[in-house]
Scaffold this active site. Structure first.
Site, PDB file in Angstrom:
ATOM      1  N   ASP A 385       0.868  -1.171   0.000  1.00 57.84           N
ATOM      2  CA  ASP A 385       0.000   0.000   0.000  1.00 57.84           C
ATOM      3  C   ASP A 385       0.908   1.226   0.000  1.00 57.84           C
ATOM      4  O   ASP A 385       2.006   1.188   0.563  1.00 57.84           O
ATOM      5  CB  ASP A 385      -0.889  -0.017   1.242  1.00 57.84           C
ATOM      6  CG  ASP A 385      -1.686   1.258   1.392  1.00 57.84           C
ATOM      7  OD1 ASP A 385      -2.454   1.584   0.482  1.00 57.84           O
ATOM      8  OD2 ASP A 385      -1.512   1.947   2.421  1.00 57.84           O
ATOM      9  N   THR A 387       0.245   4.907   0.841  1.00 56.11           N
ATOM     10  CA  THR A 387       0.195   5.879   1.932  1.00 56.11           C
ATOM     11  C   THR A 387       0.376   5.203   3.281  1.00 56.11           C
ATOM     12  O   THR A 387      -0.363   4.282   3.633  1.00 56.11           O
ATOM     13  CB  THR A 387      -1.144   6.638   1.917  1.00 56.11           C
ATOM     14  OG1 THR A 387      -1.310   7.244   0.634  1.00 56.11           O
ATOM     15  CG2 THR A 387      -1.168   7.708   2.985  1.00 56.11           C
TER      16      THR A 387
END
Length: 699
Positions: A385, A387
């Site tokens: 992922d 962020t």
């Protein structure tokens, strides 16, 4: 060894016969079983040594002794061997009997059968020698006895048990180090303002505690007064202390700097972060990897087969062996039973898992269970992922551009007012930007979070909408000539949001989230080891590709809604990939569960950590590389242990049965068989302990 066996009191495992270990970790280092086995070992050594000397010297000294005294040597051996067999070996006989009663044959079945045969036969031969026919007697008419074999076997098995227990105790060192991070006492501020030193065990949520300079933080909580710098390296791995002021979170076990603070306790006992880490490590150490199934299947048939081999050995030697046939038959059958003890087979996996999880904890890696270790080494694709995982998760406002229809400060004030109610990482950056300009956010009259799109609500009579171009499109808001600025910012890898007030575009802003320092080295290390690296993000394709280019990531899955992340993982798995998903947020939880291995950042949400198979407690992404290297080393170690266990038995059982006797005249004395059996267990233990020194650092 069998974590599914749970009892409410100390005792022995009904499957493997070994002592059950406490389910909760303790700082106490004294092991009652080790203490008892050590005492029995000393007694066995004192009594078995003279028995061995008499038996070895007997052929030489018997002609020199008077006939009456020479005939009494059997009784001397009986008196010396009996304490060893009847007291020192008592735990083995008890466990062997329980194995028969529970129909779960194990190493103690073989030990108790072998020793009982040797001692029982020798006892009858000493007390009632007239019962034995010529086939049992030596050339001089005497009946041979094997007290020395029974006594020395017990002494050697006890030695193996003591060394094994000490080795297992060493594997708990990592947990004890974690437990020792918490102080034993705390300083509580009473309602009348007085200060009282109390045991850590009586601290309750809501208690006000004084933290003096240099003290360890006793429990999890928040600073209520004062400020200081706190060393959180035990949790995060960061060497620089973290500044703490009123309202900041404190974690038990971290170390206060030179300042003095008051804190309010929030989580105590088993609910603290440190206690949860210890619990997770303990559970992982007691879990079983899938590879253990191989050992379980072998062990299920191994002991009955060995007993069958021992019986066949006795029959063959009794029928075709040299005189005294039945004595040879007994000795070789006992040797088969003793050397084939499956202790090493049972230790092969648990010892490696215990050492590996302890080593991982010291590196800031928490494995949920042993199966996670096994699955991680098979991974060929790592999905990140963006962020909060590849990036620091602490974005800042880089640019803010209004359309000129409203003053910038008015727009930013409305934005900050609405973002105050949001939990998104970008919200804090916008609120901080407004505060820096001296703007005071108002209270939103209504608030709605639109997953993957943005937020909207009512502020001071205005309808405010903040989010992506998709949100603006849904609300039918004209972007005008703003697209050029949007494309420019996205090309730089920034996240772009648009602001509409009362249905009219009023501003746009770019928020940047810096990459973690370890992100690029981690990606390079994973690719160098032959893994595919994928970035998964809700950002638009152009922004995602800009970030991916900086990280040398070739495969990007962008514009993914939170609820679709799990489907993206499934598509990769459908391609035949073994996928590890790394994330930190609530919206990553379904993907973490769907992946073959879910890896959560310890700096992220509790939901992500609870959903993951592996938790990285440090912000350094290279910890992931170390975790995979440790998993690979662990599986190699387990396979080595299983090989050692199988090789010992594959070679030892035929030799003990006497297959080499027709060619070489070699037979395996039961005492030598006992020493070989103990050596097999000890070799597995020390091989497993090597994991504690395996190099898993980044080259």
């Amino acid at each position: 060894m069998h974590p599914e066996i749970v009892r409410d009191a100390p005792g022995d495992c009904p499957k493997c016969g070994m002592a059950l270990e406490p389910s909760s970790a303790s700082i106490e280092t004294e092991n009652p079983e080790l203490k008892d086995m050590s005492r029995r070992l000393w007694v066995a050594a004192v009594f078995s040594l003279p028995v061995l000397v008499i038996a070895m010297a007997r052929p030489a000294i018997t002609p020199l002794l008077p006939a009456a005294l020479a005939s009494r040597l059997d009784w001397v051996e009986l008196l010396l061997a009996s304490p060893v067999v009847l007291w020192c070996a008592l735990p083995f006989f008890q466990r062997g009997w329980r194995s028969l009663r529970n129909r779960s044959l194990n190493m103690f079945t073989l030990i108790s059968l072998g020793v009982a045969m040797a001692y029982g036969y020798s006892l009858v031969a000493t007390v009632f020698p007239q019962l034995f026919p010529a086939s049992f007697r030596n050339a001089d008419g005497s009946v041979p006895v094997y007290f020395e074999a029974a006594a020395v076997i017990i002494a050697l098995v006890l030695l193996g048990q003591v060394l094994e227990l000490r080795g297992r105790a060493r594997t708990g060192a990592a947990i004890r180090e974690l437990l020792e991070l918490a102080p034993a006492r705390a300083y509580r501020i009473n309602e009348d303002g007085s200060e009282e030193e109390i045991p850590l065990t009586v601290v309750q949520p809501g208690d006000r505690l004084r933290i003096r300079p240099g003290d360890k933080i006793p429990v999890d909580g928040k600073v209520s007064e004062g400020s200081s710098d706190v060393d959180e390296s035990m949790l995060t791995g960061e060497s620089l202390p973290v500044s703490k002021t009123s309202g900041d979170a404190l974690i038990g076990g971290t170390v206060n700097g030179r300042g003095s603070m008051l804190m309010v306790a929030e989580h105590v006992g088993e609910s603290t972060m440190l206690a949860r880490i210890v619990s997770m490590v303990s559970k992982a150490q007691r879990s079983r990897a899938r590879v253990q199934a191989l050992a379980d299947k072998v062990a299920a048939v191994f002991v009955p087969v060995v007993i069958g081999v021992a019986m066949l050995t006795f029959i063959v030697w009794a029928l075709v062996g040299p005189e005294p046939r039945l004595s040879y038959a007994l000795v070789n059958a006992v040797a088969v039973l003793i050397i084939a003890c499956p202790c090493a087979l049972g230790l092969a996996t648990p010892m490696s898992v215990t050492v590996a999880t302890g080593r991982a904890a010291t590196q800031g890696i928490l494995f949920r269970n042993a199966d996670a270790i096994q699955r991680l080494q098979r991974v060929d694709t790592v999905v990140f992922d963006k962020t909060g995982t590849l990036t620091a998760g602490k974005p800042g406002l880089l640019e803010f551009k209004g359309t000129g229809r409203m003053p910038d400060d008015d727009v930013l004030s409305l934005v900050a007012s609405l973002e105050t109610a949001s939990e998104h990482p970008l919200a804090a950056a916008l609120v901080a930007a407004a505060t820096d300009r001296g703007l005071s956010p108002a209270t939103a009259d209504s608030f709605s979070a639109l997953s993957g799109l943005g937020i909207e609500g009512e502020v001071s009579g205005h309808t405010v909408c903040i989010g992506s171009g998709k949100l603006m499109e849904r609300r039918q808001i004209d972007l005008g000539d703003a697209q050029d600025h949007i494309d420019h910012w996205r090309g730089q890898g920034h996240t772009v949001s648009l602001v509409a007030v009362d249905g009219v575009l009023q501003a746009m802003f770019a928020v940047g989230d810096p990459l973690r320092d370890s992100a690029l080295p981690t990606v390079k290390a994973l690719r160098a080891e032959g893994l595919n690296v994928v970035m998964l993000t809700g950002d638009n394709q152009r922004t995602a590709e800009a970030v991916a280019k900086r990280l040398d990531i070739e495969e990007v899955i962008a514009e993914v809604m939170p609820e679709d992340k799990s489907d993206a993982i499934a598509r990769l798995q459908d391609q035949g990939r073994v996928v590890a998903m790394t994330g930190d947020g609530i919206n990553d939880a379904p993907a973490l569960v769907r992946a073959d291995v879910g890896i959560a950042m310890g700096t992220g949400t509790d939901v992500a950590m609870e959903s993951a198979d592996v938790t990285l407690m440090r912000s350094d992404l290279l910890t992931l590389v170390r975790a995979r290297r440790l998993s690979q080393a662990t599986m190699r170690n387990i396979k080595q242990n299983l090989f050692l266990a199988f090789v010992y038995n594959a070679i030892g059982v035929p030799v003990a049965a006497g297959v080499l006797y027709p060619l070489t005249g070699w037979l395996l004395n039961p005492m030598v068989a006992a020493a070989a059996m103990s050596a097999s267990s000890i070799s597995v233990i020390f091989n497993a302990l090597r994991l504690g020194r395996t190099d898993i650092e980044q080259a």
